[in-house]
Scaffold this motif. Sequence first.
Motif, PDB file in Angstrom:
ATOM      1  N   THR A 153       8.759   2.948  16.743  1.00 50.09           N
ATOM      2  CA  THR A 153       8.181   2.302  15.358  1.00 50.09           C
ATOM      3  C   THR A 153       7.791   3.520  14.337  1.00 50.09           C
ATOM      4  O   THR A 153       7.316   3.206  13.364  1.00 50.09           O
ATOM      5  CB  THR A 153       7.021   1.423  15.502  1.00 50.09           C
ATOM      6  OG1 THR A 153       6.132   2.353  16.361  1.00 50.09           O
ATOM      7  CG2 THR A 153       7.253   0.391  16.573  1.00 50.09           C
ATOM      8  N   GLY A 157       7.676   0.967  11.105  1.00 53.50           N
ATOM      9  CA  GLY A 157       6.860  -0.104  11.908  1.00 53.50           C
ATOM     10  C   GLY A 157       7.390  -1.003  12.830  1.00 53.50           C
ATOM     11  O   GLY A 157       8.835  -0.501  13.247  1.00 53.50           O
ATOM     12  N   PRO A 158       7.143  -2.058  13.265  1.00 55.65           N
ATOM     13  CA  PRO A 158       5.579  -2.719  13.100  1.00 55.65           C
ATOM     14  C   PRO A 158       4.487  -1.610  13.303  1.00 55.65           C
ATOM     15  O   PRO A 158       4.826  -0.732  13.992  1.00 55.65           O
ATOM     16  CB  PRO A 158       5.647  -3.784  13.947  1.00 55.65           C
ATOM     17  CG  PRO A 158       6.992  -4.179  14.314  1.00 55.65           C
ATOM     18  CD  PRO A 158       7.698  -2.650  14.337  1.00 55.65           C
ATOM     19  N   ASP A 160       1.109  -0.780  14.898  1.00 55.14           N
ATOM     20  CA  ASP A 160       0.415  -0.993  16.073  1.00 55.14           C
ATOM     21  C   ASP A 160      -0.902  -0.686  15.591  1.00 55.14           C
ATOM     22  O   ASP A 160      -1.408   0.229  15.013  1.00 55.14           O
ATOM     23  CB  ASP A 160       1.251  -0.259  17.209  1.00 55.14           C
ATOM     24  CG  ASP A 160       0.796  -1.226  18.324  1.00 55.14           C
ATOM     25  OD1 ASP A 160       0.013  -1.994  18.449  1.00 55.14           O
ATOM     26  OD2 ASP A 160       1.545  -0.908  19.438  1.00 55.14           O
ATOM     27  N   ARG A 161      -1.809  -0.987  16.651  1.00 54.24           N
ATOM     28  CA  ARG A 161      -3.308  -0.547  16.659  1.00 54.24           C
ATOM     29  C   ARG A 161      -3.576   0.351  17.750  1.00 54.24           C
ATOM     30  O   ARG A 161      -3.105   0.044  18.973  1.00 54.24           O
ATOM     31  CB  ARG A 161      -4.339  -1.770  16.769  1.00 54.24           C
ATOM     32  CG  ARG A 161      -4.240  -2.916  15.633  1.00 54.24           C
ATOM     33  CD  ARG A 161      -4.590  -2.486  14.344  1.00 54.24           C
ATOM     34  NE  ARG A 161      -4.067  -3.533  13.374  1.00 54.24           N
ATOM     35  CZ  ARG A 161      -4.948  -4.372  12.955  1.00 54.24           C
ATOM     36  NH1 ARG A 161      -6.136  -4.383  13.533  1.00 54.24           N
ATOM     37  NH2 ARG A 161      -4.439  -5.232  11.927  1.00 54.24           N
ATOM     38  N   SER A 240      13.050  -4.611  12.475  1.00 55.29           N
ATOM     39  CA  SER A 240      11.706  -4.897  13.197  1.00 55.29           C
ATOM     40  C   SER A 240      12.088  -5.453  14.685  1.00 55.29           C
ATOM     41  O   SER A 240      11.556  -4.848  15.613  1.00 55.29           O
ATOM     42  CB  SER A 240      10.770  -5.985  12.666  1.00 55.29           C
ATOM     43  OG  SER A 240      10.440  -5.430  11.317  1.00 55.29           O
ATOM     44  N   THR A 254       5.069  -4.021  21.364  1.00 53.82           N
ATOM     45  CA  THR A 254       4.816  -4.046  19.830  1.00 53.82           C
ATOM     46  C   THR A 254       4.627  -5.409  19.183  1.00 53.82           C
ATOM     47  O   THR A 254       5.326  -6.278  19.614  1.00 53.82           O
ATOM     48  CB  THR A 254       5.834  -3.014  19.375  1.00 53.82           C
ATOM     49  OG1 THR A 254       5.949  -1.697  19.885  1.00 53.82           O
ATOM     50  CG2 THR A 254       5.632  -3.061  17.694  1.00 53.82           C
ATOM     51  N   PRO A 255       3.541  -5.343  18.307  1.00 60.87           N
ATOM     52  CA  PRO A 255       3.392  -6.851  17.862  1.00 60.87           C
ATOM     53  C   PRO A 255       4.420  -7.119  16.862  1.00 60.87           C
ATOM     54  O   PRO A 255       5.294  -6.384  16.312  1.00 60.87           O
ATOM     55  CB  PRO A 255       2.220  -6.454  16.854  1.00 60.87           C
ATOM     56  CG  PRO A 255       1.997  -5.212  16.700  1.00 60.87           C
ATOM     57  CD  PRO A 255       2.585  -4.472  17.932  1.00 60.87           C
ATOM     58  N   ASN A 257       6.582  -8.931  13.687  1.00 62.42           N
ATOM     59  CA  ASN A 257       6.538  -8.546  12.259  1.00 62.42           C
ATOM     60  C   ASN A 257       6.919  -9.841  11.494  1.00 62.42           C
ATOM     61  O   ASN A 257       6.387  -9.770  10.119  1.00 62.42           O
ATOM     62  CB  ASN A 257       7.394  -7.335  12.045  1.00 62.42           C
ATOM     63  CG  ASN A 257       6.679  -6.449  11.216  1.00 62.42           C
ATOM     64  OD1 ASN A 257       5.410  -6.490  11.029  1.00 62.42           O
ATOM     65  ND2 ASN A 257       7.570  -5.472  10.519  1.00 62.42           N
ATOM     66  N   SER A 277       2.307  -7.037  10.482  1.00 62.39           N
ATOM     67  CA  SER A 277       1.747  -6.153  11.224  1.00 62.39           C
ATOM     68  C   SER A 277       0.888  -5.382   9.857  1.00 62.39           C
ATOM     69  O   SER A 277      -0.051  -4.777   9.779  1.00 62.39           O
ATOM     70  CB  SER A 277       2.483  -5.032  11.767  1.00 62.39           C
ATOM     71  OG  SER A 277       3.594  -4.536  11.032  1.00 62.39           O
ATOM     72  N   TRP A 281      -2.796  -5.743   8.730  1.00 61.57           N
ATOM     73  CA  TRP A 281      -3.547  -4.459   8.458  1.00 61.57           C
ATOM     74  C   TRP A 281      -4.338  -4.339   7.287  1.00 61.57           C
ATOM     75  O   TRP A 281      -5.624  -4.137   7.290  1.00 61.57           O
ATOM     76  CB  TRP A 281      -2.544  -3.361   8.372  1.00 61.57           C
ATOM     77  CG  TRP A 281      -3.056  -1.878   8.754  1.00 61.57           C
ATOM     78  CD1 TRP A 281      -3.124  -1.325   9.887  1.00 61.57           C
ATOM     79  CD2 TRP A 281      -3.824  -0.976   7.796  1.00 61.57           C
ATOM     80  NE1 TRP A 281      -3.791   0.067   9.668  1.00 61.57           N
ATOM     81  CE2 TRP A 281      -4.194   0.007   8.270  1.00 61.57           C
ATOM     82  CE3 TRP A 281      -4.096  -1.267   6.184  1.00 61.57           C
ATOM     83  CZ2 TRP A 281      -4.723   1.232   7.456  1.00 61.57           C
ATOM     84  CZ3 TRP A 281      -4.463  -0.371   5.392  1.00 61.57           C
ATOM     85  CH2 TRP A 281      -5.208   0.974   6.127  1.00 61.57           C
TER      86      TRP A 281
END
Length: 389
Positions: A153, A157-158, A160-161, A240, A254-255, A257, A277, A281
Amino acid sequence: MISFIPYASFRFFCLIAVLLLPVIILGLMGKRNLLYNDCVAILMTFLIFAAQPAQLISFLIFIIWEAVLIRGYLALRARKNTGLYFYIAIVLSVLPLFLVKLSADVTSLSVLGFLGISYVSFKSIQMIIDIRDGLLKEVPLSQFFRFITFFPTISSGPIDRYRRFKSDMDQIPSALTYRTLLYHGLNKIFLGFLYKYIIGYLIHKYWMGSPLLDSNTFSSILLYMYGYSMYLFFDFAGYSHFAIGVSSLMGIQTPENFNKPFLSRNIKDFWNRWHMSLSFWFRDFIYMRFVYTAVKNKWLKNRYLISDIGITVNFLVMGFWHGFMLHYIIYGIYHAIAFILFDKFERWNKTHHLWAKDNPWVHGLSIVITFHVVCFSFLIFSGRLNFLW
């Protein structure tokens, strides 16, 4: 030096297949070798930037800078939780990204940039905010570097946290769980090929490349608007899918998108489906924090006005994040206006009941209207209308 830009060539996928084969075999056995994963991350980071040594140097300096900031702020936060330390840490964390965005006007600053600086910056900024909120008490350097240099990523991205990513890193999937992740990952990768390299390619070559779009007539601009919107979705959603798919092969969820954004019923629904994402954010770390601070400090009495200002700040920052060019700023303002107007309409409709959400005709018309509102915003974003200003 051969370039290995993520997901940009068949060569990249062949390399990934070879490097991740041991990861997949171990995963199917319910095991994970962190040392091997770290070696793959280091190698891929080097190969991604090796074709442009200046970018590699900038990236290394950046992650050292952010690591020092985060560890330094963590120590200061443990001693005294003051707003001054927090804002200084945020400004210093954002500074590299700000200078790179400024390079469109000051070309000498472009040397500071590297592929994916925006998305990597979001990761570090989020960690500083979590430290401020007391959600992060410690950040081991090994975990920090794994999070920042997570190569699937790294470029786009996506986003992530850290705490979610760390949770996946700390818990090794069972063999059964990993089989599900493997299936999900391979499915995502093949879907990415369909989106990016088949549908996106055909749209770009035969629609965007059509001579009918060369002039600035109403019809050519309209055709361009639809074509660019479709291409933007399939190209980015395809990327993504690749990133999420490769992450899954590595045991990291990974979340998502994108979630069928062109079926959105309104602009709020759209931002819950498009580049999720990034949207979430901005919602969590800009809009919500602005509203919370404004309410807490009683800046204004009208909570709707506070929300409207928060929405404006949110989308203005999003516009500037894309770049300091005028069409990006107008894009941000446009979405802020659309969001605020819909919010007012939604409140008005709760009283007057003009727009019945459960009516299928209304639902269909809502999708058509939202689609065109969004497509026009992408037309602004593309810069195609720059001749107007």
